[in-house]
Design an enzyme around this catalytic site. Structure first.
Site, PDB file in Angstrom:
ATOM      1  N   GLU A 151       0.769  -1.253  -0.033  1.00 39.56           N
ATOM      2  CA  GLU A 151       0.088  -0.080   0.061  1.00 39.56           C
ATOM      3  C   GLU A 151       0.847   1.298   0.033  1.00 39.56           C
ATOM      4  O   GLU A 151       0.271   2.459  -0.112  1.00 39.56           O
ATOM      5  CB  GLU A 151      -0.877  -0.014   1.186  1.00 39.56           C
ATOM      6  CG  GLU A 151      -1.913  -1.260   1.158  1.00 39.56           C
ATOM      7  CD  GLU A 151      -2.717  -0.950   2.340  1.00 39.56           C
ATOM      8  OE1 GLU A 151      -2.478  -0.767   3.246  1.00 39.56           O
ATOM      9  OE2 GLU A 151      -4.122  -1.629   2.108  1.00 39.56           O
ATOM     10  N   GLU A 186       7.140 -22.061   8.658  1.00 39.48           N
ATOM     11  CA  GLU A 186       7.780 -20.852   9.809  1.00 39.48           C
ATOM     12  C   GLU A 186       8.840 -21.585  10.432  1.00 39.48           C
ATOM     13  O   GLU A 186       9.478 -21.014  11.222  1.00 39.48           O
ATOM     14  CB  GLU A 186       6.482 -20.454  10.597  1.00 39.48           C
ATOM     15  CG  GLU A 186       6.148 -21.430  11.447  1.00 39.48           C
ATOM     16  CD  GLU A 186       4.900 -20.883  12.293  1.00 39.48           C
ATOM     17  OE1 GLU A 186       4.822 -21.152  13.560  1.00 39.48           O
ATOM     18  OE2 GLU A 186       3.984 -20.368  11.696  1.00 39.48           O
TER      19      GLU A 186
END
EC number: 4.2.1.126
Length: 307
Positions: free
Chosen positions: A88, A119
Site C-alpha cells: 500500500e 515458519e
C-alpha cells in the site's frame, strides 16, 4: 522440524481467555459484543508500545535517508499483514516498489494458501535475507505474534550479521520470549477469544502497528503536507480525483484550475503546490524540492527566508 512439539502453552498468545469460556454457547449478537469488547484491548496495547513504535519510526526514517529499505518479514498471518502494508505504500506515498517490501515464508503462494509449516525453518529466514542483498542501511521488521517463529528469528539474526537494523514485533511479553535486536515492539492484547487464533486481536493490533510505522516514516520523509498525501501516485481515476481535491482545497482552486495545474506538474501534487505557491516553473520547483529532500514545507520556508 523438531522430533517432538515444543510446548508453547505458557505464551500469552496461546493461553485460554476466561472471558470466552462459553464461546460455543453465545448468540451471534453476544459473540459480536464479546469480540468488540476484546478488540478494545488493541488500543491499550498500542499505547503501551508508543515509545518503541516512535523509536522504530525514527530508526527507519534515518536509515531510508541513507538509502536504506524497509523489509517486513513473517509467516502466516504475520507475513500477510507485512505484505499488505508494504504493497500500500507505492499508491499512497508514490514510493518505488523496492523501498518497502513484504516477505512471507513460502513466497507469493503463501498469501492465499496456508504454508505455516515453513515458519519452523530458521535457515530459510536467513537465506531470504541474503537473497534480497540486505545491507547496513536496511531495516528488517520481523513479525511473529507468539514471538518464537524460527523463520523470523533466523532472518533477523542474519540481517544483523549483514549490518542491517533488526526490529521484532510480537504479542508476548519480553520475559516470555527475550530478544536482543535493535528494536523490540511488544503488543500485549492478551489471550484470544478462540485460544491461539492470533489472526484475531493479535492480527488487528499488528495491522495497527504497521500502519503507524509506515505512515509515521513517510511523514518524517516529507511525503505528507498537513494531513494530505501530497505524494499520492495518480494511477487511476479515484487517485486523480483525490489529487485534484487536494489541490483545490490547499491552493483554493476550482476543479478545472486544479486539474490544469496537476497536468502542468506531470501529475505530481507536491510539485503542483510548490509551483502554485511560489510562481516557480516546473523544473525550478522540482530542483527546489530535491534540494530539500522532497519536503514541501521546508522548500516553502527556504523560499520565504530568501525573499
Amino acid at each position: 522440524m523438531p522430533d517432538s512439539p515444543i510446548d508453547r502453552g505458557h505464551l500469552l498468545t496461546e493461553q485460554a481467555n476466561p472471558a470466552s469460556q462459553n464461546l460455543d454457547q453465545l448468540s451471534p449478537l453476544e459473540f459480536v459484543d464479546l469480540v468488540n469488547a476484546e478488540d478494545q484491548k488493541t488500543l491499550s496495547a498500542i499505547a503501551g508500545a508508543r515509545e518503541d513504535l516512535a523509536a522504530a519510526i525514527t530508526l527507519i526514517a534515518d536509515s531510508m535517508r541513507l538509502g536504506g529499505r524497509l523489509f517486513y518479514l513473517g509467516a502466516g498471518t504475520s507475513g500477510r499483514l507485512g505484505v499488505l502494508d508494504a504493497s500500500e505504500c507505492p499508491p499512497t506515498f508514490c514510493t518505488p516498489p523496492d523501498l518497502v517490501q513484504g516477505i512471507i515464508a513460502g513466497g507469493a503462494g503463501a498469501l492465499i494458501r496456508s504454508s505455516e509449516g515453513l515458519e519452523d525453518i530458521a535457515e530459510d529466514g536467513a537465506a531470504i535475507i541474503h537473497e534480497h542483498h540486505i545491507h547496513e542501511h536496511d531495516v528488517v521488521v520481523g513479525i511473529t505474534a507468539g514471538g518464537t517463529t524460527p523463520y523470523v528469528h533466523g532472518a533477523l539474526k542474519a540481517a544483523q550479521q549483514r549490518g542491517a537494523a533488526a526490529i521484532l514485533i510480537a504479542c508476548v511479553p519480553c520475559e516470555q520470549v527475550p530478544a536482543n535486536y535493535d528494536g523490540d515492539i511488544r503488543l500485549l492484547v492478551g489471550p484470544e477469544i478462540l485460544a491461539g487464533s492470533t489472526r484475531l486481536k493479535a492480527g488487528t493490533v499488528t495491522k495497527m502497528a504497521l500502519n503507524i510505522l509506515s505512515t509515521g516514516v513517510m511523514v518524517q520523509l516529507g511525503k505528507v503536507y498537513g494531513n494530505r498525501m501530497v505524494d499520492v501516485a495518480v494511477t487511476n481515476t479515484k487517485l486523480r480525483d483525490r489529487a485534484i481535491r487536494i489541490l483545490s482545497d490547499l491552493a483554493d482552486l476550482d476543479r478545472d484550475q486544479a486539474a490544469a495545474l496537476l497536468d502542468r506538474s506531470d501529475q505530481r501534487v507536491k510539485l503542483a503546490l510548490l509551483m502554485h505557491w511560489s510562481g516557480l516553473s516546473a523544473p525550478e520547483a522540482d530542483a527546489c524540492l530535491q534540494a530539500h529532500q522532497g519536503h514541501l514545507r521546508q522548500a516553502l520556508q527556504s523560499l520565504k527566508s530568501s525573499d
